[in-house]
Scaffold this motif. Structure first.
Motif, PDB file in Angstrom:
ATOM      1  N   LEU A  91       0.812  -1.312   0.030  1.00 27.78           N
ATOM      2  CA  LEU A  91      -0.112   0.070   0.056  1.00 27.78           C
ATOM      3  C   LEU A  91       0.747   1.210   0.104  1.00 27.78           C
ATOM      4  O   LEU A  91       0.676   2.181  -0.654  1.00 27.78           O
ATOM      5  N   SER A  98      -2.541   5.056  -2.925  1.00 28.44           N
ATOM      6  CA  SER A  98      -3.543   4.413  -2.159  1.00 28.44           C
ATOM      7  C   SER A  98      -4.301   5.304  -1.082  1.00 28.44           C
ATOM      8  O   SER A  98      -3.599   6.037  -0.524  1.00 28.44           O
ATOM      9  N   CYS A 117      -1.353   3.781   3.869  1.00 27.44           N
ATOM     10  CA  CYS A 117      -1.750   4.502   2.515  1.00 27.44           C
ATOM     11  C   CYS A 117      -1.224   5.911   2.270  1.00 27.44           C
ATOM     12  O   CYS A 117      -0.792   6.564   3.382  1.00 27.44           O
TER      13      CYS A 117
END
Length: 253
Positions: A91, A98, A117
């Protein structure tokens, strides 16, 4: 493709992934980690008709992700930290943007899922907590990703206090990037500019950023070893089992 723990949709270079274990608080189990890793592999491939440039990860209205599945741990099947760490690394470093879209509660591994993320967008119902020390654990695998976002002392404070922090505090600490009344509207306000970025540009930039910080790769062996040692501790296992069966914390009668 069909998934047991996720709802996945692809459209116009955007992949939306919704965690779908509402009956378990969207807790991370081996199957969910496997399925999320499979989705990320699809997003990373370049031989799609329209390569994915943006991945949006979300949960339910009341809970984003409650962390690792304590019921599985209490039953003797602790989650292997290596695939989960690799998932968070993907991620953080994969050739796509992300975005964690957080509503409600994000706890323990749920914080790891969010802070790995590129962007964390949340509505005002969002809370973030690291509860591990209450059970004799500590968030070894979460910390490299959290420190990368907030800095060492803020991550340290969050782990020691074990309390949920609200969305406004998460924004101030750097854990969240934007907070709004409506998470979907907040996402919509970000997409027009993000969708103009090309896949090659995103991939080159994220590769550079990964090399710049290095903390994720450098911390991995130490974090995995610490996680495995903690979950082998009989006292920790008793604490988790008691919480699952009696909903009591270790110090409660």
């Amino acid at each position: 493709m069909g998934y047991d723990t996720l709802d996945v949709r692809f459209k116009d270079g955007l992949c939306r992934v919704r965690l779908d274990r509402a009956d378990a608080g969207n807790a991370l189990n081996a199957r969910m980690v496997e399925e999320l890793s499979s989705v990320l592999a699809l997003c990373a491939t370049e031989d799609r008709d329209q390569p994915v440039t943006i991945l949006v990860l979300e949960g339910a209205a009341s809970v984003f992700c409650s962390g690792g599945d304590f019921e599985a741990t209490a039953g003797g099947a602790a989650l292997d930290p290596a695939p989960l760490y690799d998932l968070w690394t993907h991620l953080a470093t994969g050739p796509f943007i992300s975005i964690a879209l957080v509503r409600g509660r994000a706890n323990a591994g749920g914080v790891g899922l969010a802070c790995s993320c590129d962007l964390v967008l949340c509505d005002r119902s969002a809370t973030f907590s690291l509860s591990e020390l209450l059970f004799g654990l500590f968030p070894a695998c979460v910390m490299p990703f959290l420190v990368r976002r907030t800095g060492l002392q803020k991550a340290h404070h969050m782990a020691l206090m074990t309390r949920p922090i609200p969305a406004a505090e998460a924004l101030a600490s750097g854990l969240a990037d934007a907070v709004g009344d409506d998470a979907e509207a907040l996402l919509a306000s970000h997409l027009p500019r993000l969708t103009r970025l090309t896949r090659p540009a995103i991939a080159r930039y994220k590769s550079f950023m990964g090399d710049l910080t290095e903390i994720i790769d450098r911390a991995k062996p130490m974090a995995l070893a610490a996680n495995r040692e903690m979950f082998e501790d009989a006292t920790v296992r008793r604490n988790i089992s008691r919480y699952v069966t009696e909903m009591k914390l270790p110090w409660e009668d």
